[in-house]
Design an enzyme around this catalytic site. Structure first.
Site, PDB file in Angstrom:
ATOM      1  N   ASP A 152     -52.456 127.241  78.413  1.00  0.00           N
ATOM      2  CA  ASP A 152     -53.135 126.067  78.955  1.00  0.00           C
ATOM      3  C   ASP A 152     -52.806 125.838  80.425  1.00  0.00           C
ATOM      4  O   ASP A 152     -53.710 125.672  81.253  1.00  0.00           O
ATOM      5  CB  ASP A 152     -52.753 124.833  78.132  1.00  0.00           C
ATOM      6  CG  ASP A 152     -53.357 123.555  78.677  1.00  0.00           C
ATOM      7  OD1 ASP A 152     -54.426 123.157  78.190  1.00  0.00           O
ATOM      8  OD2 ASP A 152     -52.764 122.951  79.598  1.00  0.00           O
ATOM      9  N   THR A 184     -56.871 121.706  78.145  1.00  0.00           N
ATOM     10  CA  THR A 184     -57.713 122.886  77.940  1.00  0.00           C
ATOM     11  C   THR A 184     -57.586 123.382  76.504  1.00  0.00           C
ATOM     12  O   THR A 184     -58.576 123.768  75.879  1.00  0.00           O
ATOM     13  CB  THR A 184     -57.347 123.997  78.931  1.00  0.00           C
ATOM     14  OG1 THR A 184     -57.421 123.475  80.266  1.00  0.00           O
ATOM     15  CG2 THR A 184     -58.304 125.174  78.816  1.00  0.00           C
ATOM     16  N   ASP A 185     -56.378 123.354  75.957  1.00  0.00           N
ATOM     17  CA  ASP A 185     -56.192 123.697  74.547  1.00  0.00           C
ATOM     18  C   ASP A 185     -56.951 122.720  73.647  1.00  0.00           C
ATOM     19  O   ASP A 185     -57.629 123.131  72.692  1.00  0.00           O
ATOM     20  CB  ASP A 185     -54.710 123.653  74.180  1.00  0.00           C
ATOM     21  CG  ASP A 185     -53.981 124.947  74.508  1.00  0.00           C
ATOM     22  OD1 ASP A 185     -54.649 125.976  74.695  1.00  0.00           O
ATOM     23  OD2 ASP A 185     -52.743 124.925  74.572  1.00  0.00           O
ATOM     24  N   VAL A 186     -56.808 121.435  73.921  1.00  0.00           N
ATOM     25  CA  VAL A 186     -57.471 120.431  73.083  1.00  0.00           C
ATOM     26  C   VAL A 186     -58.991 120.566  73.168  1.00  0.00           C
ATOM     27  O   VAL A 186     -59.688 120.548  72.148  1.00  0.00           O
ATOM     28  CB  VAL A 186     -57.031 119.011  73.490  1.00  0.00           C
ATOM     29  CG1 VAL A 186     -57.867 117.948  72.787  1.00  0.00           C
ATOM     30  CG2 VAL A 186     -55.556 118.794  73.167  1.00  0.00           C
ATOM     31  N   GLY A 189     -60.122 123.497  71.246  1.00  0.00           N
ATOM     32  CA  GLY A 189     -60.146 123.173  69.826  1.00  0.00           C
ATOM     33  C   GLY A 189     -61.396 122.402  69.447  1.00  0.00           C
ATOM     34  O   GLY A 189     -61.996 122.648  68.389  1.00  0.00           O
TER      35      GLY A 189
END
Length: 412
Positions: A152, A184-186, A189
């Protein structure tokens, strides 16, 4: 279709989750919240990397650490955990059997990393043509960066987000800053969740599954949103502006007598009301400030004038005065104040779930409100391998003796 675990919108959908850390687990938690039967496949003994990402740790009633990290807890509720050794031939065969019974597989191994195990999309598609298979990587399955690992923080920088986050050049404390959450990860997802739901809808019409190739860098570029559009249309590279907005003025933080507040004026009518609260009604007719376009052009003059005024009253006093006339505004809350906020509490954004080691665990609620198939909080984030026997019996009808054989083979 799986054994019914609830009555959510995705009840009956089976998800085999081979992912770890945040982007993949965030997607599978969302699907689980919608009612899907999500089985989290973890490494024996260690499990998901984030299980070790503490402190803080969840504590038991007597204050002792349970070994369950807060980070892990944020993305894994409503799932069942099984442990499987993907490095063993028997473990790989077991996961293939599970994938044959699944509707969805989520994985975030490096591009091509599961081919050696026979767990890549092309291999599993032969066993289950209806399978929706979602691969999450840093840079995608193709391109010159495909083999690189992606994180991220790295992608926030490479994808442009840090170039527009932080104080402007030449100001105190200037320089690029990452966002305080792994956004960015969230966001990846969430994009994965949307893509999986779309693929399931496509399967309803066609009978066919498909492969979803999702990259953190692609997602980061996509959610630059208006900033990317500003560049593509205006041909000017956006810069860091602190808390200011590139297209709207005034839309930023302002100092008060006891801290800071946010003023978020979205149109000229709201600006006129703000001018009245500030005791400067004439600003609404001033040609420098009368329209948003003129305020953007004369940003520094207006902001400087406002800052001289806002320091004379407290945050609460300003907010009360602005809310009374409909000017969007608010405080900059610390996270403890967020959960103490009456609106957040009324909306039930904190939930407590039973936990086998701690008695209960506090979690952030799912923000989605659905009238016909509401979110259900069925299971707290599972302890490592807590459901291995249960899942293998449920999905594959394995007996206790079958499972004991797998244990002797060190497959689970």
């Amino acid at each position: 279709m799986s054994k019914k675990l609830g009555s959510g919108a995705l009840d009956g959908i089976r998800v085999l989750d081979l992912s770890r850390v945040l982007a993949g687990p965030w997607a599978s938690q969302m699907l689980a919240d919608f009612g899907a039967d999500v089985v989290k496949v973890e490494r024996p003994n260690t499990g998901d990397d984030t299980r070790a990402w503490g402190p803080p740790w969840l504590t038991s009633a007597d204050g002792k650490p349970t070994g369950e990290s807060a980070y892990y807890l944020c993305a894994n509720r409503n799932k069942r955990s099984i442990t499987v050794d993907l490095g063993s031939t028997d473990g790989q065969a077991l996961v293939r059997r599970l994938a044959k019974e699944a509707d969805v597989v989520i994985e975030n191994f490096k591009a091509g990393g599961l081919v050696q195990y026979g767990l890549d999309y092309e291999s599993l598609k032969k066993l289950n043509p209806r399978l929706v298979y979602c691969s999450i990587t840093g840079f995608g399955q193709t391109g010159p960066y495909a083999a690189r690992p992606g994180y991220d923080f790295l992608v926030q920088g490479m994808g442009g987000l840090m170039s527009i986050t932080g104080r402007p050049d030449g100001s105190e404390g200037d320089g690029p800053i990452k966002v305080g959450v792994a956004v960015t990860d969230v966001m990846t997802g969430l994009y994965a969740t949307v893509a999986i739901l779309a693929a399931l809808a496509h399967r309803e019409n066609s009978g066919e599954g498909q492969h979803i190739d999702l990259a953190l860098l692609d997602v980061q570029v996509a959610y630059l949103a208006n900033q990317a559009s500003n560049y593509l249309v205006g041909n000017e590279v956006p810069q860091r502006m602190g808390n200011a907005h590139p297209n709207i003025v005034p839309y930023q933080d302002f100092p008060t007598a006891d801290g800071y507040m946010i003023v978020a004026v979205g149109n000229d009518l709201q600006f006129g009301k703000l001018c009245q609260v500030l005791g400067q009604a004439e600003w609404a007719q001033d040609e420098r400030f009368a329209t948003n376009a003129s305020r953007v052009a004369n940003r520094q003059s207006l902001i400087s004038l406002m800052r001289r005024l806002t320091v004379h009253r407290t945050t609460d006093e300003w907010i009360a005065a602005m809310e009374a006339v409909g000017v969007p505004c608010g405080p900059i809350n610390t996270i403890d104040r967020v959960f103490a906020n009456e609106q957040v509490q009324e909306r039930g954004m904190q939930v407590s779930m039973p936990h086998p080691l701690a008695g209960s665990v506090p979690l952030v609620a799912n923000p989605i409100r659905m009238s016909a198939s509401p979110i259900e909080y069925r299971m707290s984030p599972p302890t490592l391998g807590a459901h291995t026997e249960n899942v293998l019996g449920d999905w594959l009808q394995l007996t206790a003796s079958d499972i004991e054989v797998l244990r002797s083979q060190k497959a689970i």
